[in-house]
Design a protein around this motif. Structure first.
Motif, PDB file in Angstrom:
ATOM      1  N   LEU A   9      11.252  -0.505  -4.081  1.00 26.74           N
ATOM      2  CA  LEU A   9      10.660  -1.561  -3.268  1.00 26.74           C
ATOM      3  C   LEU A   9      11.519  -2.807  -3.331  1.00 26.74           C
ATOM      4  O   LEU A   9      12.129  -3.110  -4.340  1.00 26.74           O
ATOM      5  CB  LEU A   9       9.258  -1.900  -3.771  1.00 26.74           C
ATOM      6  CG  LEU A   9       8.218  -0.806  -3.676  1.00 26.74           C
ATOM      7  CD1 LEU A   9       6.935  -1.260  -4.352  1.00 26.74           C
ATOM      8  CD2 LEU A   9       7.945  -0.464  -2.233  1.00 26.74           C
ATOM      9  N   LYS A  10      11.540  -3.532  -2.241  1.00 22.89           N
ATOM     10  CA  LYS A  10      12.176  -4.836  -2.240  1.00 22.89           C
ATOM     11  C   LYS A  10      11.147  -5.826  -2.765  1.00 22.89           C
ATOM     12  O   LYS A  10       9.962  -5.631  -2.598  1.00 22.89           O
ATOM     13  CB  LYS A  10      12.620  -5.184  -0.829  1.00 22.89           C
ATOM     14  CG  LYS A  10      13.710  -4.245  -0.343  1.00 22.89           C
ATOM     15  CD  LYS A  10      13.701  -4.142   1.159  1.00 22.89           C
ATOM     16  CE  LYS A  10      14.606  -3.049   1.615  1.00 22.89           C
ATOM     17  NZ  LYS A  10      13.941  -1.780   1.810  1.00 22.89           N
ATOM     18  N   THR A  11      11.580  -6.866  -3.402  1.00 24.22           N
ATOM     19  CA  THR A  11      10.640  -7.794  -4.007  1.00 24.22           C
ATOM     20  C   THR A  11      11.046  -9.229  -3.760  1.00 24.22           C
ATOM     21  O   THR A  11      12.193  -9.530  -3.490  1.00 24.22           O
ATOM     22  CB  THR A  11      10.501  -7.530  -5.521  1.00 24.22           C
ATOM     23  OG1 THR A  11       9.485  -8.381  -6.047  1.00 24.22           O
ATOM     24  CG2 THR A  11      11.788  -7.804  -6.259  1.00 24.22           C
ATOM     25  N   LEU A 110       0.192  -1.417  10.575  1.00 24.57           N
ATOM     26  CA  LEU A 110       1.398  -0.913   9.919  1.00 24.57           C
ATOM     27  C   LEU A 110       1.839  -1.999   8.953  1.00 24.57           C
ATOM     28  O   LEU A 110       2.350  -3.042   9.371  1.00 24.57           O
ATOM     29  CB  LEU A 110       2.485  -0.612  10.952  1.00 24.57           C
ATOM     30  CG  LEU A 110       2.106   0.416  12.022  1.00 24.57           C
ATOM     31  CD1 LEU A 110       3.183   0.508  13.087  1.00 24.57           C
ATOM     32  CD2 LEU A 110       1.839   1.769  11.412  1.00 24.57           C
ATOM     33  N   CYS A 111       1.629  -1.780   7.669  1.00 21.14           N
ATOM     34  CA  CYS A 111       1.766  -2.836   6.662  1.00 21.14           C
ATOM     35  C   CYS A 111       2.868  -2.505   5.665  1.00 21.14           C
ATOM     36  O   CYS A 111       2.680  -1.664   4.789  1.00 21.14           O
ATOM     37  CB  CYS A 111       0.427  -3.000   5.947  1.00 21.14           C
ATOM     38  SG  CYS A 111       0.410  -4.322   4.738  1.00 21.14           S
ATOM     39  N   THR A 112       4.018  -3.176   5.787  1.00 17.25           N
ATOM     40  CA  THR A 112       5.124  -2.910   4.864  1.00 17.25           C
ATOM     41  C   THR A 112       5.037  -3.737   3.594  1.00 17.25           C
ATOM     42  O   THR A 112       5.799  -3.502   2.663  1.00 17.25           O
ATOM     43  CB  THR A 112       6.495  -3.196   5.522  1.00 17.25           C
ATOM     44  OG1 THR A 112       6.601  -4.593   5.789  1.00 17.25           O
ATOM     45  CG2 THR A 112       6.695  -2.375   6.785  1.00 17.25           C
ATOM     46  N   GLY A 113       4.139  -4.709   3.526  1.00 21.63           N
ATOM     47  CA  GLY A 113       4.082  -5.615   2.382  1.00 21.63           C
ATOM     48  C   GLY A 113       2.817  -5.478   1.560  1.00 21.63           C
ATOM     49  O   GLY A 113       1.753  -5.147   2.067  1.00 21.63           O
ATOM     50  N   THR A 114       2.970  -5.744   0.274  1.00 20.21           N
ATOM     51  CA  THR A 114       1.838  -5.795  -0.653  1.00 20.21           C
ATOM     52  C   THR A 114       2.246  -6.719  -1.806  1.00 20.21           C
ATOM     53  O   THR A 114       3.233  -7.447  -1.692  1.00 20.21           O
ATOM     54  CB  THR A 114       1.452  -4.371  -1.137  1.00 20.21           C
ATOM     55  OG1 THR A 114       0.246  -4.459  -1.899  1.00 20.21           O
ATOM     56  CG2 THR A 114       2.548  -3.717  -1.943  1.00 20.21           C
ATOM     57  N   HIS A 115       1.509  -6.693  -2.883  1.00 16.08           N
ATOM     58  CA  HIS A 115       1.830  -7.527  -4.041  1.00 16.08           C
ATOM     59  C   HIS A 115       1.898  -6.665  -5.295  1.00 16.08           C
ATOM     60  O   HIS A 115       1.153  -5.698  -5.433  1.00 16.08           O
ATOM     61  CB  HIS A 115       0.779  -8.627  -4.226  1.00 16.08           C
ATOM     62  CG  HIS A 115       0.760  -9.599  -3.096  1.00 16.08           C
ATOM     63  ND1 HIS A 115       1.586 -10.690  -3.043  1.00 16.08           N
ATOM     64  CD2 HIS A 115       0.049  -9.611  -1.948  1.00 16.08           C
ATOM     65  CE1 HIS A 115       1.376 -11.346  -1.921  1.00 16.08           C
ATOM     66  NE2 HIS A 115       0.441 -10.712  -1.236  1.00 16.08           N
ATOM     67  N   GLN A 119       2.456  -7.882 -12.218  1.00 14.54           N
ATOM     68  CA  GLN A 119       3.059  -9.167 -12.562  1.00 14.54           C
ATOM     69  C   GLN A 119       2.004 -10.273 -12.437  1.00 14.54           C
ATOM     70  O   GLN A 119       1.254 -10.283 -11.457  1.00 14.54           O
ATOM     71  CB  GLN A 119       4.213  -9.485 -11.608  1.00 14.54           C
ATOM     72  CG  GLN A 119       5.305  -8.432 -11.568  1.00 14.54           C
ATOM     73  CD  GLN A 119       6.160  -8.472 -12.818  1.00 14.54           C
ATOM     74  OE1 GLN A 119       6.345  -9.519 -13.422  1.00 14.54           O
ATOM     75  NE2 GLN A 119       6.669  -7.322 -13.213  1.00 14.54           N
ATOM     76  N   PRO A 120       1.934 -11.197 -13.360  1.00 10.83           N
ATOM     77  CA  PRO A 120       0.927 -12.261 -13.283  1.00 10.83           C
ATOM     78  C   PRO A 120       1.038 -13.125 -12.021  1.00 10.83           C
ATOM     79  O   PRO A 120       0.044 -13.647 -11.532  1.00 10.83           O
ATOM     80  CB  PRO A 120       1.180 -13.117 -14.528  1.00 10.83           C
ATOM     81  CG  PRO A 120       2.025 -12.294 -15.421  1.00 10.83           C
ATOM     82  CD  PRO A 120       2.727 -11.266 -14.584  1.00 10.83           C
ATOM     83  N   SER A 121       2.247 -13.225 -11.464  1.00  6.34           N
ATOM     84  CA  SER A 121       2.443 -14.071 -10.277  1.00  6.34           C
ATOM     85  C   SER A 121       2.214 -13.315  -8.968  1.00  6.34           C
ATOM     86  O   SER A 121       2.336 -13.899  -7.895  1.00  6.34           O
ATOM     87  CB  SER A 121       3.853 -14.656 -10.279  1.00  6.34           C
ATOM     88  OG  SER A 121       4.805 -13.607 -10.205  1.00  6.34           O
ATOM     89  N   PHE A 122       1.881 -12.008  -9.035  1.00  5.00           N
ATOM     90  CA  PHE A 122       1.662 -11.181  -7.845  1.00  5.00           C
ATOM     91  C   PHE A 122       2.771 -11.344  -6.801  1.00  5.00           C
ATOM     92  O   PHE A 122       2.509 -11.665  -5.645  1.00  5.00           O
ATOM     93  CB  PHE A 122       0.319 -11.489  -7.181  1.00  5.00           C
ATOM     94  CG  PHE A 122      -0.869 -11.175  -8.011  1.00  5.00           C
ATOM     95  CD1 PHE A 122      -1.177  -9.872  -8.334  1.00  5.00           C
ATOM     96  CD2 PHE A 122      -1.688 -12.186  -8.474  1.00  5.00           C
ATOM     97  CE1 PHE A 122      -2.295  -9.566  -9.099  1.00  5.00           C
ATOM     98  CE2 PHE A 122      -2.805 -11.898  -9.246  1.00  5.00           C
ATOM     99  CZ  PHE A 122      -3.112 -10.591  -9.560  1.00  5.00           C
ATOM    100  N   PRO A 123       4.041 -11.106  -7.175  1.00  4.88           N
ATOM    101  CA  PRO A 123       5.111 -11.294  -6.183  1.00  4.88           C
ATOM    102  C   PRO A 123       4.963 -10.325  -5.017  1.00  4.88           C
ATOM    103  O   PRO A 123       4.456  -9.207  -5.173  1.00  4.88           O
ATOM    104  CB  PRO A 123       6.385 -11.006  -6.974  1.00  4.88           C
ATOM    105  CG  PRO A 123       5.944 -10.112  -8.085  1.00  4.88           C
ATOM    106  CD  PRO A 123       4.543 -10.561  -8.436  1.00  4.88           C
ATOM    107  N   LEU A 124       5.405 -10.783  -3.863  1.00  6.77           N
ATOM    108  CA  LEU A 124       5.407  -9.950  -2.665  1.00  6.77           C
ATOM    109  C   LEU A 124       6.431  -8.836  -2.837  1.00  6.77           C
ATOM    110  O   LEU A 124       7.555  -9.080  -3.278  1.00  6.77           O
ATOM    111  CB  LEU A 124       5.768 -10.814  -1.455  1.00  6.77           C
ATOM    112  CG  LEU A 124       5.881 -10.112  -0.109  1.00  6.77           C
ATOM    113  CD1 LEU A 124       4.514  -9.583   0.321  1.00  6.77           C
ATOM    114  CD2 LEU A 124       6.426 -11.066   0.938  1.00  6.77           C
ATOM    115  N   ALA A 144       0.359   2.332   4.811  1.00  9.01           N
ATOM    116  CA  ALA A 144       0.821   1.529   3.680  1.00  9.01           C
ATOM    117  C   ALA A 144       2.348   1.479   3.592  1.00  9.01           C
ATOM    118  O   ALA A 144       3.049   2.291   4.214  1.00  9.01           O
ATOM    119  CB  ALA A 144       0.247   2.114   2.389  1.00  9.01           C
ATOM    120  N   PRO A 145       2.876   0.547   2.785  1.00  8.73           N
ATOM    121  CA  PRO A 145       4.325   0.434   2.606  1.00  8.73           C
ATOM    122  C   PRO A 145       4.955   1.732   2.098  1.00  8.73           C
ATOM    123  O   PRO A 145       4.375   2.444   1.276  1.00  8.73           O
ATOM    124  CB  PRO A 145       4.466  -0.661   1.537  1.00  8.73           C
ATOM    125  CG  PRO A 145       3.202  -1.431   1.588  1.00  8.73           C
ATOM    126  CD  PRO A 145       2.144  -0.459   2.009  1.00  8.73           C
ATOM    127  N   GLY A 146       6.153   2.025   2.608  1.00  7.05           N
ATOM    128  CA  GLY A 146       6.935   3.153   2.127  1.00  7.05           C
ATOM    129  C   GLY A 146       6.562   4.496   2.707  1.00  7.05           C
ATOM    130  O   GLY A 146       7.124   5.513   2.317  1.00  7.05           O
TER     131      GLY A 146
END
Length: 185
Positions: A9-11, A110-115, A119-124, A144-146
């Motif tokens: 995943l990209k982050t 169509l959702c490519t993003g999540t959190h 991680q405590p900061s919930f990065p995208l 969902a993504p992927g």
């Protein structure tokens, strides 16, 4: 951010986009909100023009209905003779590729993003979505993504697709499961 056996995943940690990219998104949102989303189905050529103007790669004879929301058109590819129904959400931090002769029915997401909940900061985080040729995503399906959906697949209304689907089969449910093979003509 890769763990053994996990998807690549990209982050994002904070805001990964430059000021130029943010301005490009703002311009897109303004133009699409005023000229692209509203109006009847007959305005599809205008929508296609705007999507292409902002970098989408779109084949011939594509239909984009009213109320469609595209986060980043430069991350969108749609094959020829494909229809995108009313109110479809293409939340594409990652690439979304939709094949030719496909139907994405009304209010599909169509959702490519999540959190990253670990991680405590919930990065995208985000990953690409691939929809094959001759696919029908029925109303209000969530992808969902992927996820990769194989050629000729049919996904029933309100299904939740969280893993890859093979081609030439019918799927439905939450979670989405195989129902039966789809005959080829």
């Amino acid at each position: 951010m890769t763990t053994p056996g996990a998807m690549d995943l990209k982050t994002s940690r904070g805001h990964p986009w430059s000021l130029g990219q943010k301005l490009r998104r703002a311009a897109w949102m303004l133009v699409w909100g005023l000229l692209g989303r509203p109006g009847p189905r007959a305005f599809s050529p205008m929508r296609l023009f705007l999507l292409r103007l902002f970098g989408a790669r779109i084949g011939e004879r594509v239909l984009v209905s009213s109320g469609v929301k595209v986060l980043m058109p430069w991350n969108l590819e749609i094959g020829e003779y494909t229809a995108i129904g009313e109110g479809v959400e293409i939340y594409n931090y990652g690439q979304v590729r939709i094949g030719k002769n496909s139907c994405v029915s009304q209010r599909v997401w169509l959702c490519t993003g999540t959190h990253d909940y670990k991680q405590p900061s919930f990065p995208l985080i985000w990953d690409d979505i691939q929809v094959g040729d001759g696919v029908w995503l029925a109303a209000e399906t969530f992808v969902a993504p992927g996820v990769t959906i194989g050629d000729g697949a049919v996904v029933g209304a309100r299904s939740v697709v969280t893993r890859d689907l093979e081609g030439w089969s019918v799927f439905a449910g939450n979670p989405c499961v195989l129902i039966k093979p789809r005959p080829r003509d």
